[in-house]
Design an enzyme around this catalytic site. Sequence first.
Site, short mmCIF file in Angstrom:
data_model
loop_
_atom_site.label_atom_id
_atom_site.label_comp_id
_atom_site.label_asym_id
_atom_site.label_seq_id
_atom_site.Cartn_x
_atom_site.Cartn_y
_atom_site.Cartn_z
N ALA A 264 0.85 -1.19 0.00
CA ALA A 264 0.00 0.00 0.00
C ALA A 264 0.89 1.24 0.00
O ALA A 264 2.10 1.16 0.23
CB ALA A 264 -0.93 0.00 1.22
N HIS A 297 -2.04 0.72 9.36
CA HIS A 297 -0.70 1.26 9.09
C HIS A 297 -0.79 2.49 8.20
O HIS A 297 -0.21 3.54 8.50
CB HIS A 297 0.13 0.15 8.42
CG HIS A 297 1.49 0.54 7.97
ND1 HIS A 297 2.63 -0.05 8.47
CD2 HIS A 297 1.93 1.42 7.03
CE1 HIS A 297 3.70 0.47 7.88
NE2 HIS A 297 3.29 1.36 6.99
N GLU A 298 -1.53 2.37 7.09
CA GLU A 298 -1.59 3.49 6.14
C GLU A 298 -2.33 4.68 6.74
O GLU A 298 -1.95 5.83 6.48
CB GLU A 298 -2.26 3.03 4.85
CG GLU A 298 -1.54 1.91 4.13
CD GLU A 298 -0.07 2.18 3.89
OE1 GLU A 298 0.29 3.32 3.56
OE2 GLU A 298 0.73 1.23 4.04
N GLU A 320 7.88 4.71 8.60
CA GLU A 320 7.50 3.29 8.51
C GLU A 320 7.51 2.57 9.85
O GLU A 320 6.62 1.77 10.12
CB GLU A 320 8.40 2.58 7.50
CG GLU A 320 8.33 3.16 6.09
CD GLU A 320 6.91 3.23 5.54
OE1 GLU A 320 6.02 2.50 6.04
OE2 GLU A 320 6.68 4.02 4.62
#
Length: 860
Positions: A264, A297-298, A320
């Site tokens: 992604a 996460h995104e 990240e």
Amino acid sequence: MARMSALTRDEAQTRAGLLDVERYVIDLDVTCGEEVFASATTVRFSVKEGRGGADSFVEVRPEELLSAELDGVALDPETAFADGRLWLRGLAEGAHELRVGARMRYSRVGEGMHRFTDPADGRVYLYSMCFLANAPLVFACFDQPDLKAVFEVSVTAPDDWTVLGNGVARRAAGGRWECAPTPPLSTYLVAVVAGPYHSVRTEHAGLPFGLHVRRSLAEFLEADADELLDITRRCFDRYHEIFDEPYPFDSYDQAFVPEFNPGAMENPGLVTFADTYVFRSAVTELDRRTRGVTVAHEMAHMWFGDLVTLRWWDDIWLNESFAEYVGYQTLFEATRFSGMWADFAAERKSWGYDADQRQSTHPVAPVPESVPDAASALLNFDGISYAKGASVLRQLVAWLGEKDFLAGVNRHLSRHRFGNASLADFIDALAGASERDVHGWAERWLRTTGVDRLSPRVAEGSGQWSVALRHEGSRPHRVGLGLYDLAPADPGRLVLRERLEREVAADEAESVVVAGGPRPDLLLVNDGDLTYAKVRLDEVSWRSVRGALSGLPDAMSRAVVWNAARDMVRDGELPPGEFLEVVRVHAPAEGEVAVLEGVLSFACDTVAERFLPAAGRGAALELLGGVCREVLSGAGAGRAAGAEGGPGGGGAHAGGDAAGRRLTAVRRFIDCAVDPVELYGWWEAGSVPGGPVLDPELRWRLLLRLSVLGAVGGAEIDAELAADPSAAGEEGAVRCRAALPDAGGKEAAWEAMFFSDGLSNYLLKATAEGFWQAGQREFLDGGGFAERYFADAVPVAARRGPAVAAIVGRTGFPRTVVDECVLRRGAECVEGAGVTPALRREWMDQLDDLRRALRVRGLA
């Protein structure tokens, strides 16, 4: 298409000191045919006071540069444009306007503007991927993360298409779509998605939310839309509980796009996902949790990465590692998916451990000088920046406390909103929220490489016992010690006596704990998996887990033991055969799919295929097939089920996905099969006895194994593709054809991979996945493919760019040829002329893994 010099850190610093960029107005026309699109860019920028007279440049990589003018004066491409840079000479102090018109080439490898024709229905779909230095493949720009600007994007598209952007897109006249102006963004975060996408739309917290996918996958998105939107809403609400800054953009779209290289991409307001996350076949709960983590996460990036962005690429870990940690934690806290850290321990953490033991390892936060340009920055998107970084942040939270950690995070976000920041800024914010020595901690954990090791030595005395915990390394650790006893009535079950927590100082070589009573049957170092370190078991503890590993009550604890055993095999301390015997005894009783899948994956793909001598491969695969058969029979399934929750909720869903255990066993049984007869019976029946039915994913998986074993040929592959003419079907077909034990087929696959340039990124990867099969040395050696590989990989990597270089260097590497001659040839070529940075990095890692395999194989 113009080649481009990699932007250096020094050039970026110089340009940031010279310019302020206010606004981009970008007009794209995607109605110009199958090969190119039109891109018109207006950039408004200014030269800072006292800096007049300097030169600078914008990056643009067109198929054809049509026009360029600065402040109304035309620039001559012959003198102003070279190597993807349009030079702006003698810039006066104050405001300027640059206009650039170009024809840009569509990508087939997921870089720039990717164009995909769906084989299922012929419809065309586009999406942009501007990361890391690919924005100039879409529009002209000052392409570095710390020159943020407002973006106004418009797109002219066919009438039946939908267009999405970072801001809400509205249809204007004549097929033209206009996206709302954005807040200040970095160039690499600009995104456009266009095509006849199927959409599911809703609203939450006053904002439009949307899910989008190509029409041939519409029914599968509809089936999962409620789950995806529920996760999205819950994560959104949880982030508003822990972050002081509100969500900073005007909408939240999630587009599932074809042939996407990463999982992604965190484009503000328009996250793009690989459309493999839209499941068209049966999946396990682990598969759903993994997708959920990616969603979480995104979304975390909207704050950490988009609202506050790194200044230069040495700080990519700030994006990240944080999103990785927060994604797992938030999915655990906010959704039905419990036990997420057991998933991380079993499935994700080894990525970091493996990367940290290769020559290419680097600190989580490398010094800026070690990331001199954008090309080298791309190499750091690896297991260090993701898995190790998240592990380190989890240890930081354990060491610092969650309250102080979040206070520091919020201080950081508020100070740098819509701006850029560095490691020093982040650590200063954390230090301001705590009395602990955060700067010292950061030096030890973030600026160093390698894995510390924690090994217990247990002694018994009169009425008490003690453990001396040996610490090899230089980092402080907050670590759990699990004390377990064998159940008197069931020696196959371990019962938790007590779980201690201990802080080991950075310079503490040995830490001693003394306790009363008899020693535990199992002393488990790092129980709860709070730290990032190799751990070992003392002799008594290893003997206990040999007999009762599957009887540990918590999935997290079992994952820690399996990871220790995995690491001992890799380090040559545990014979591969002994590891497989532990797998034979305990994997059938493993109730947690993440642990079962992690164990079987390592046992099949690494131990059987690489670590054992060729003569032992068949027996190992038979053993693993027997393990899978036992899971399918249901024998031993209840021992680890109904487990108590442990640290991170590791046992909360243990044993709760019986269908998932079965599907995992079917997948791995297929992969390990050495005799095609039973598989062919499944194929003809269309199902596995007792289920599941062979859905498209299982059919292609089974056909691949039958192809490898030579039980089918081109006719069966063609027939299956006719039945499943989807993109996944095309990938399955090229994978199967490349896997056939046929000299002519191997040559055709080789030509397609290295010379024709006709394969998209996904078809190239699928071909490479099928090509190298461990049981086909006769055909591989006969064609001299391992020897030819190193010479043939160099030009295709240089010709087709970093994404292809990564596929060719990793998936295309002769991984199944575990031979000294491959190591020697690779060592000769890795520093050779013409080897691109992306290819060199992949080769370094593959050669390190090959050295390890040869070393373990020698010990075996």
